[in-house]
Design a protein around this motif. Structure first.
Motif, PDB file in Angstrom:
ATOM      1  N   MET A  25      -5.066  -9.383  -6.365  1.00 36.07           N
ATOM      2  CA  MET A  25      -4.704  -8.378  -7.362  1.00 36.07           C
ATOM      3  C   MET A  25      -3.895  -7.221  -6.773  1.00 36.07           C
ATOM      4  SD  MET A  25      -5.632  -9.802 -10.049  1.00 36.07           S
ATOM      5  CE  MET A  25      -5.072  -8.496 -11.136  1.00 36.07           C
ATOM      6  N   ARG A  26      -3.994  -7.032  -5.448  1.00 35.67           N
ATOM      7  CA  ARG A  26      -3.139  -6.003  -4.837  1.00 35.67           C
ATOM      8  C   ARG A  26      -1.670  -6.319  -5.109  1.00 35.67           C
ATOM      9  NH1 ARG A  26      -4.582  -6.402   1.328  1.00 35.67           N
ATOM     10  NH2 ARG A  26      -4.703  -8.591   0.718  1.00 35.67           N
ATOM     11  N   TRP A  27      -1.357  -7.609  -5.058  1.00 34.86           N
ATOM     12  CA  TRP A  27       0.058  -7.994  -5.236  1.00 34.86           C
ATOM     13  C   TRP A  27       0.386  -8.141  -6.717  1.00 34.86           C
ATOM     14  CZ3 TRP A  27      -0.239  -6.225  -0.915  1.00 34.86           C
ATOM     15  CH2 TRP A  27      -0.889  -6.798   0.175  1.00 34.86           C
ATOM     16  N   MET A  28      -0.592  -8.634  -7.485  1.00 35.33           N
ATOM     17  CA  MET A  28      -0.318  -8.804  -8.917  1.00 35.33           C
ATOM     18  C   MET A  28      -0.042  -7.455  -9.584  1.00 35.33           C
ATOM     19  SD  MET A  28      -0.126 -11.939  -9.381  1.00 35.33           S
ATOM     20  CE  MET A  28       0.424 -11.608 -11.038  1.00 35.33           C
ATOM     21  N   CYS A  29      -0.800  -6.422  -9.191  1.00 39.10           N
ATOM     22  CA  CYS A  29      -0.585  -5.134  -9.876  1.00 39.10           C
ATOM     23  C   CYS A  29       0.788  -4.573  -9.530  1.00 39.10           C
ATOM     24  CB  CYS A  29      -1.729  -4.149  -9.600  1.00 39.10           C
ATOM     25  SG  CYS A  29      -1.591  -3.202  -8.099  1.00 39.10           S
ATOM     26  N   ARG A  30       1.226  -4.822  -8.312  1.00 37.83           N
ATOM     27  CA  ARG A  30       2.564  -4.345  -7.911  1.00 37.83           C
ATOM     28  C   ARG A  30       3.681  -5.224  -8.458  1.00 37.83           C
ATOM     29  NH1 ARG A  30      -1.044  -2.471  -4.845  1.00 37.83           N
ATOM     30  NH2 ARG A  30      -0.835  -0.375  -3.991  1.00 37.83           N
ATOM     31  N   ASN A  31       3.347  -6.445  -8.802  1.00 38.46           N
ATOM     32  CA  ASN A  31       4.359  -7.341  -9.367  1.00 38.46           C
ATOM     33  C   ASN A  31       4.596  -7.016 -10.845  1.00 38.46           C
ATOM     34  OD1 ASN A  31       6.124  -9.541  -8.883  1.00 38.46           O
ATOM     35  ND2 ASN A  31       4.781 -10.878 -10.070  1.00 38.46           N
ATOM     36  N   VAL A  32       3.522  -6.700 -11.530  1.00 32.99           N
ATOM     37  CA  VAL A  32       3.613  -6.407 -12.961  1.00 32.99           C
ATOM     38  C   VAL A  32       4.371  -5.091 -13.192  1.00 32.99           C
ATOM     39  CG1 VAL A  32       2.162  -5.665 -14.897  1.00 32.99           C
ATOM     40  CG2 VAL A  32       1.655  -7.791 -13.699  1.00 32.99           C
ATOM     41  N   MET A  33       4.164  -4.140 -12.287  1.00 29.31           N
ATOM     42  CA  MET A  33       4.880  -2.858 -12.386  1.00 29.31           C
ATOM     43  C   MET A  33       5.017  -2.275 -10.977  1.00 29.31           C
ATOM     44  SD  MET A  33       6.202  -1.215 -14.992  1.00 29.31           S
ATOM     45  CE  MET A  33       5.361  -1.552 -16.532  1.00 29.31           C
ATOM     46  N   ALA A  34       6.275  -1.990 -10.588  1.00 31.38           N
ATOM     47  CA  ALA A  34       6.502  -1.454  -9.236  1.00 31.38           C
ATOM     48  C   ALA A  34       5.706  -0.169  -9.058  1.00 31.38           C
ATOM     49  CB  ALA A  34       7.981  -1.186  -9.041  1.00 31.38           C
ATOM     50  N   ARG A  35       5.087  -0.001  -7.884  1.00 34.43           N
ATOM     51  CA  ARG A  35       4.328   1.239  -7.648  1.00 34.43           C
ATOM     52  C   ARG A  35       5.113   2.165  -6.728  1.00 34.43           C
ATOM     53  NH1 ARG A  35      -0.480   0.498 -10.161  1.00 34.43           N
ATOM     54  NH2 ARG A  35      -1.127   2.627  -9.754  1.00 34.43           N
ATOM     55  N   GLU A  36       4.921   1.965  -5.410  1.00 36.17           N
ATOM     56  CA  GLU A  36       5.566   2.887  -4.479  1.00 36.17           C
ATOM     57  C   GLU A  36       7.065   2.617  -4.406  1.00 36.17           C
ATOM     58  OE1 GLU A  36       3.190   0.592  -3.674  1.00 36.17           O
ATOM     59  OE2 GLU A  36       1.378   1.826  -3.695  1.00 36.17           O
ATOM     60  N   LYS A  37       7.401   1.322  -4.497  1.00 35.64           N
ATOM     61  CA  LYS A  37       8.777   0.906  -4.240  1.00 35.64           C
ATOM     62  C   LYS A  37       9.221  -0.129  -5.254  1.00 35.64           C
ATOM     63  CE  LYS A  37       9.372   0.547   0.805  1.00 35.64           C
ATOM     64  NZ  LYS A  37       9.478  -0.555   1.774  1.00 35.64           N
ATOM     65  N   ALA A  38      10.525  -0.146  -5.505  1.00 31.25           N
ATOM     66  CA  ALA A  38      11.121  -1.275  -6.212  1.00 31.25           C
ATOM     67  C   ALA A  38      11.463  -2.300  -5.145  1.00 31.25           C
ATOM     68  CB  ALA A  38      12.376  -0.849  -6.947  1.00 31.25           C
ATOM     69  N   LEU A  39      10.988  -3.507  -5.333  1.00 26.96           N
ATOM     70  CA  LEU A  39      11.076  -4.487  -4.251  1.00 26.96           C
ATOM     71  C   LEU A  39      12.083  -5.594  -4.496  1.00 26.96           C
ATOM     72  CD1 LEU A  39       7.246  -4.660  -3.621  1.00 26.96           C
ATOM     73  CD2 LEU A  39       8.945  -3.697  -2.055  1.00 26.96           C
ATOM     74  N   PHE A  40      12.633  -5.645  -5.691  1.00 27.26           N
ATOM     75  CA  PHE A  40      13.726  -6.600  -5.954  1.00 27.26           C
ATOM     76  C   PHE A  40      14.512  -6.148  -7.175  1.00 27.26           C
ATOM     77  CE2 PHE A  40      12.109  -9.008  -9.669  1.00 27.26           C
ATOM     78  CZ  PHE A  40      10.760  -8.690  -9.636  1.00 27.26           C
ATOM     79  N   HIS A  41      15.724  -6.646  -7.270  1.00 25.92           N
ATOM     80  CA  HIS A  41      16.568  -6.325  -8.412  1.00 25.92           C
ATOM     81  C   HIS A  41      15.953  -6.980  -9.646  1.00 25.92           C
ATOM     82  CE1 HIS A  41      20.019  -6.924 -11.171  1.00 25.92           C
ATOM     83  NE2 HIS A  41      20.298  -5.697 -10.781  1.00 25.92           N
ATOM     84  N   GLY A  42      15.446  -6.154 -10.556  1.00 22.30           N
ATOM     85  CA  GLY A  42      14.768  -6.704 -11.730  1.00 22.30           C
ATOM     86  C   GLY A  42      13.283  -6.397 -11.744  1.00 22.30           C
ATOM     87  N   HIS A  43      12.775  -5.741 -10.701  1.00 20.40           N
ATOM     88  CA  HIS A  43      11.359  -5.365 -10.627  1.00 20.40           C
ATOM     89  C   HIS A  43      11.041  -4.381 -11.771  1.00 20.40           C
ATOM     90  CE1 HIS A  43       8.008  -4.517  -7.428  1.00 20.40           C
ATOM     91  NE2 HIS A  43       7.515  -4.813  -8.595  1.00 20.40           N
ATOM     92  N   PRO A  44       9.988  -4.641 -12.552  1.00 18.98           N
ATOM     93  CA  PRO A  44       9.663  -3.705 -13.630  1.00 18.98           C
ATOM     94  C   PRO A  44       9.334  -2.303 -13.103  1.00 18.98           C
ATOM     95  CG  PRO A  44       8.495  -5.773 -13.934  1.00 18.98           C
ATOM     96  CD  PRO A  44       9.131  -5.822 -12.580  1.00 18.98           C
ATOM     97  N   ILE A  45       9.911  -1.306 -13.760  1.00 21.63           N
ATOM     98  CA  ILE A  45       9.703   0.091 -13.365  1.00 21.63           C
ATOM     99  C   ILE A  45       8.908   0.825 -14.436  1.00 21.63           C
ATOM    100  CG2 ILE A  45      10.899   2.268 -12.814  1.00 21.63           C
ATOM    101  CD1 ILE A  45      11.398   0.096 -10.735  1.00 21.63           C
TER     102      ILE A  45
END
Ligand SMILES: Cc1cc2nc3c(=O)[nH]c(=O)nc-3n(C[C@H](O)[C@H](O)[C@H](O)COP(=O)(O)OP(=O)(O)OC[C@H]3O[C@@H](n4cnc5c(N)ncnc54)[C@H](O)[C@@H]3O)c2cc1C
Lengths: 293, 758
Positions: free
Chosen positions: B94-114
């Protein structure tokens, strides 16, 4: 949200004046609608947002196919691929142009897509354009200042741009009468077998007599910002028996004419190589159709 | 549990009409995007324009002020899972799922939800997204594995350490047998090659979509398309803090998933938007969003080394597999590390996988996750080995097949190995025996290739309920979204066991409130597991029917048998009574004790692995570099084909996806780290006319631990095609391709290099 005005005039004159007026107005751009298989897709993708759409399919001249007494053909700019396919004579005289037009999209797309839209959309990869160039087609254009004609290869100006001036509408293509012993062909390279966009397209139109080429025209697509007329390739073929040396010289001329980009659809090296390969294959089919006489 | 033998069956093995067929061909089937509700509004996601950037601030005030906007959500609204503490849901962290669903500290790819907006119309929501002001600090990005593992690569997550240093290597996995050094020392011939594959997308037709309604009493209903409504419920609960008991997840018909819909993107966001706005919220991804921001599977960079004796006995195998995880950890290392050498009896194995993050969308499961890229490397090396040893490639595989009772490097001991049977099926097939004209026309070359594959298969949690209706028909409820025809198989099993006509059985998929927990439709487990729980439920129903008949006849229930859809006295001693059909007993249900029905919930066990062997003929247009598949035959042991059409469909579908992977599909990025082909025109999946009719050779060697003998089917068939096609292209051109896809520019480039060298 912006509103879109839709007009469907019955005469060219009305269409031209509405088009010119709408283009002049502050309300934004106006677009001609033929089959809409480019325009509607671009609108849905948000690439273009016209304020006015002028549907030209109700105008007789733009949707007619006429074989003239001298043997030339006049094809309305908005004739659909399916209509052209069903014409009893056109495909017999210009099988290469017909196969190029019929390669556009799928059955559903064919019911709408037109050669005029293909040309005016000005994609470097439009399939019918190299075949029309090879055919020596001349287009008739009507605008606020009247009518003019120009060779088809003079219409595209760059990706998505044409040389048509404000208010001008493409009316028709005129394909010249065919001498005996003529044949044309179009081939494209696509990675898939269907539903793909030309990586290279090649149209060849030949007239042969006594086993020799007496006239030739070569069109290339998707290898430069606009589809090309490759005169050096035609020169290499004219006078030859389409022997390997002549074909290789023509292929080399095609490769030399290429000025492609490296993109997701093909590399520069690949497109250049394929232009030569397709020239040879297309010429062989055209010669077969010309009866190699 | 008796294994039913095919000859006795009327419905098992019959090609019945699928329960969902009419709805699907007439357009009636309700997919996720078909849900609408009174008062419903639309959600849209703002996505990162950068491949890698620190999010310094997000100002949503202008968006919120836009008329029609009802709610805005950012990462602040999503439950945070701090990076130092793992919380697992199945295989998802879930550490990764929560960051995948919405970027937290960083945007990690072009298209990452903000951020996300809900508004009265889709267009207003999209417009509002543009009004959100985000301050980014753009960072250097990295896309490819080889760049990401360089010492000076931009680091995505400074909390990830490899060998003590911050690294883009997020984790490793090792499978081991024997002593690898000793193994290679014993070998007469050793071949080592390096291979590359590109990320490929699952390519389902239906984009992710959901509608979520959050009621004032704190209860939420989710309509969405997924491979598991219980996963939707659990993950949404974890990410929103709404307890599972307050969430009802209703599965829609699903338009393909292939693994990708075993995780979620939209549901928690839509729930929070609904909670804030007080309105039902609908979200539907565009194709661009699907391609750009939902998981493809990993690209890979692998080295495989295999050593054998002169007689073809393989003594050692080593694999090193680097897999792209996308922007957050979690690539399917288990696929290549465990499956690559599993079908073979190799005494010394060392298989190591590396999970590599880079600035791409996070990968998601894709059919036999990771196994195809591992088999690509292994099965191509085996082809070279066979050639070098002068042994037929199928014969080499046959000689080295794993055996029942052997221990695999990944740890399991095989209950039943049916690999040799799949090899023999191809060896004896007319396709393999018929000669191939290798130079049919000038400029055209043909070649033939073979390869094999392995997939674990799985059991796990399933629930079913079988109820008789008052009019004597049967309703079966299972908890698994039907992606590939599972309802049809379950209808066949139920009709068979109850001895009733197939059209008297209706099979439906329950929501999270109406059926017990059922794990994901994935891992080739659903037909195996749900047939097992349905069988046990039906056995209970039959028990009830016998009791009711016994009651009516006033005899002992033990003296009643159930046969051909009716209860009968077990023998002359039990008494002389005319049979009581299921229909009669259903009509008398209330007077004999109440409604008839039973449910079973199990953690199913006894799944045996799947083995597959394929042969393919290809034709290459040498000057254009186009490879076409001429003929394809795929043999697989499926245990028991409950419904042969959907078994064949699974095999054919897996092969087609493998063909795309081998020849034309790939993710292409531009210099800014933006995906350049996020559409079906430029992301080239095969179309119908690109593939021949694929012949599925269905072997039915029953799984002794399953009531009908079922084994998983859906994943093994995508494992061999990559290598089979590469080996066929080699046979045609005399050139080996160590990287996929074998697209026309790549083929001509290799052939031009070959010409230049000659
Ligand atoms: C699924 C699909 C597959 C396709 N496959 C192919 C393919 O294989 N090969 C290919 O070349 N194309 C393909 N296309 C693109 C398209 O179908 C063709 O370019 C088609 O010829 C366009 O014709 P149309 O009549 O639909 O043009 P429209 O969309 O009506 O018009 C295209 C453009 O030209 C302008 N225009 C049209 N007519 C005139 C006129 N008479 N005077 C001035 N301007 C005009 C319009 O304003 C617009 O900008 C495909 C499209 C789709 C949707």
């Amino acid at each position: 949200m912006t509103e879109i005005r839709y007009l469907a005039p019955r005469t060219l004159e009305d269409a031209v004046s509405a088009f010119a007026a709408a283009q002049g107005a502050a309300s934004g751009t106006a677009r001609i609608l033929a089959g809409g298989t480019d325009l509607l897709v671009q609108m849905r993708a948000g690439v273009v947002q016209p304020g006015t759409i002028i549907d030209i399919k109700k105008i007789e001249e733009v949707t007619a196919i006429t074989e003239q007494p001298d043997g030339s053909f006049v094809i309305g700019a908005a004739v659909s691929g399916a209509t052209l396919h069903d014409h009893p004579r056109f495909g017999k005289v210009w099988p290469g142009v017909l196969e190029a037009v019929n390669l556009i999209g799928s059955k559903q797309v064919q019911g709408r897509a037109s050669p005029g839209g293909n040309l005016c959309n000005a994609s470097p990869a439009g399939d019918s354009v190299p075949a029309m160039i090879a055919a020596g087609a001349v287009v008739t254009v009507q605008g606020p200042n009247g009518r003019r004609t120009l060779p088809v290869e003079k219409v595209p100006a760059g990706p998505g741009r044409t040389t048509l001036t404000p208010g001008e509408i493409l009316v028709s293509f005129t394909l010249p009468a065919r001498p005996a012993g003529s044949g044309d062909a179009y081939l494209r390279m696509i990675p898939r077998t269907e539903m793909d966009i030309a990586v290279v397209g090649c149209g060849v139109n030949l007239t042969m007599a006594g086993g020799k080429v007496t006239a030739a025209r070569v069109g290339l697509g998707a290898v430069a910002p606009v589809p090309l007329l490759v005169e050096d390739a035609a020169k290499a073929l004219i006078g030859s028996t389409l022997d390997e040396a002549a074909l290789e010289a023509a292929a080399a001329a095609c490769r030399a004419a290429c000025n492609p980009i490296n993109d997701k659809r093909g590399t520069i090296a690949y497109r250049t190589k394929v232009a030569g390969v397709l020239l040879k294959r297309t010429a062989a089919i055209a010669a077969e159709r010309a009866g190699r006489k | 549990m008796n294994v039913i033998t095919p000859t006795e069956n009327k419905w098992i093995g019959a090609r019945t009409v699928r329960p969902d067929g009419a709805d699907k061909v007439t357009g009636r089937a309700a997919y996720a995007a078909d849900t609408t509700m009174p008062g419903m509004i639309w959600g849209k996601v703002l996505r990162s324009p950068h491949a890698h950037a620190i999010i310094k601030s997000i100002d949503t005030s202008k968006a919120e002020a836009l008329p029609g906007v009802k709610a805005v959500v950012t990462a602040k609204d999503i439950v945070d899972f701090p990076v130092d503490k793992s919380v697992m849901l199945g295989i998802q962290d879930m550490r990764w799922m929560c960051r995948n669903v919405m970027a937290r500290e960083k945007a990690l790819f072009h298209g990452h939800p903000i951020a996300a907006v809900a508004a009265t119309t889709e267009a207003t929501a999209a417009e509002a997204c543009k009004l959100i002001e985000v301050e980014y600090e753009v960072l250097p990005h990295v896309i490819e594995i080889e760049d990401a593992i360089k010492p000076d690569a931009p680091i995505l997550h400074d909390f990830l350490k490899h060998e003590g240093k911050p690294s883009n290597i997020a984790g490793t996995m090792v499978a081991k047998l024997g002593d690898i050094e000793q193994g290679f020392a014993e070998a007469d011939v050793v071949i080592e090659r390096t291979f590359r594959t590109r990320p490929v997308h699952q390519g389902y037709i239906e984009p992710q979509a959901c509608t979520v309604s959050y009621a004032p009493d704190g209860r939420a209903t989710i309509w969405s398309s997924s491979q598991g409504q219980f996963m939707v419920r659990a993950m949404t609960s974890l990410l929103t803090g709404v307890p599972q008991s307050n969430i009802r997840a209703i599965p829609a018909e699903i338009g393909g998933g292939f693994g990708a819909k075993t995780i979620i993107y939209l549901e928690p966001v839509a729930l929070l938007l609904s909670k804030k706005s007080g309105r039902p919220v609908k979200m539907v991804m565009s194709r661009d969003e699907v391609m750009r921001a939902t998981g493809p599977t990993s690209g890979s960079f692998s080295t495989v080394k295999i050593g054998a004796k002169k007689d073809g006995t393989i003594v050692a195998a080593q694999g090193t597999f680097y897999l792209q995880a996308g922007c957050l950890p979690g690539s399917p290392l288990r696929g290549p590390v465990g499956c690559s050498f599993a079908p073979y009896a190799i005494p010394h194995v060392l298989s190591v996988g590396y999970d590599v993050v880079s600035n791409r969308s996070k990968v998601a499961a894709y059919r036999a996750p990771g196994a195809p890229l591992g088999a690509y490397a292994t099965e191509c090396v085996l082809d070279e080995l066979a050639e070098k040893l002068g042994i037929d490639p199928l014969e080499l595989r046959h000689r080295n097949s794993a055996k029942t009772g052997m221990k695999a490097a990944y740890g399991a001991t095989f209950n039943q190995v049916t690999f040799e049977e799949t090899i023999e099926a191809i060896q004896n097939h007319e396709h393999y025996k018929s000669p191939l004209e290798k130079n049919p026309r000038p400029g055209i070359k043909r070649g033939r290739g073979v390869a094999s594959g392995f997939w674990y298969n799985a059991g796990g949690e399933s629930s079913a309920q079988v109820n008789l209706t008052e009019d004597g028909n049967v309703v079966v409820t299972t908890g698994h979204p039907d992606v590939g025809g599972s309802r049809a198989s379950i209808a066949n099993v139920t009709a068979e066991l109850l001895g009733v006509e197939h059209d008297r059985v209706s099979v439906i998929i329950g929501d999270t409130a109406s059926i017990g927990f059922s794990n994901l439709t994935g891992g080739s487990r659903v037909t195996f597991a749900s047939a097992m729980v349905v069988t046990q439920s039906v056995e209970k129903v039959i028990g009830q029917l016998k009791e009711r008949a016994a009651k009516i006849w006033k005899i002992d229930p033990e003296a009643v048998i159930y046969e051909n859809g009716a209860c009968r006295p077990a023998g002359p001693n039990a008494g002389q009574f005319p049979p009581l059909a299921l229909k009669d007993l259903a009509a008398k249900a209330n007077e004999t004790g109440g409604p008839i029905g039973a449910g079973v919930q199990l953690n199913t066990q006894g799944a045996d692995p799947g083995f597959a062997t394929h042969v393919v003929d290809v034709e290459v247009d040498v000057d254009l570099g186009i490879v076409r598949v001429l003929r394809y035959t795929a043999a697989q042991d499926v245990g028991r084909a409950l419904h042969p059409s959907y078994v064949e469909g699974q095999i054919q579908g897996g092969v087609v996806q493998g063909i795309g992977w081998a020849l034309s599909e790939e993710y292409l990025y531009d210099r800014q780290g933006r995906l350049d082909n996020a559409n079906f025109l430029d992301y080239r999946m095969p179309v119908c006319s690109d593939v021949p009719m694929i012949e599925a050779v269905v072997l039915e060697i029953p799984n002794p631990r399953h009531p009908q003998g079922v084994k998983g089917v859906g994943e093994a068939p995508i494992v061999p095609p990559l290598a089979a096609i590469a080996n066929a292209v080699y046979d045609a051109l005399g050139r080996r391709f160590y990287s996929l896809p074998m697209s026309p520019p790549k083929v001509t480039e290799v052939m031009d290099m070959k010409l230049a060298a000659e």
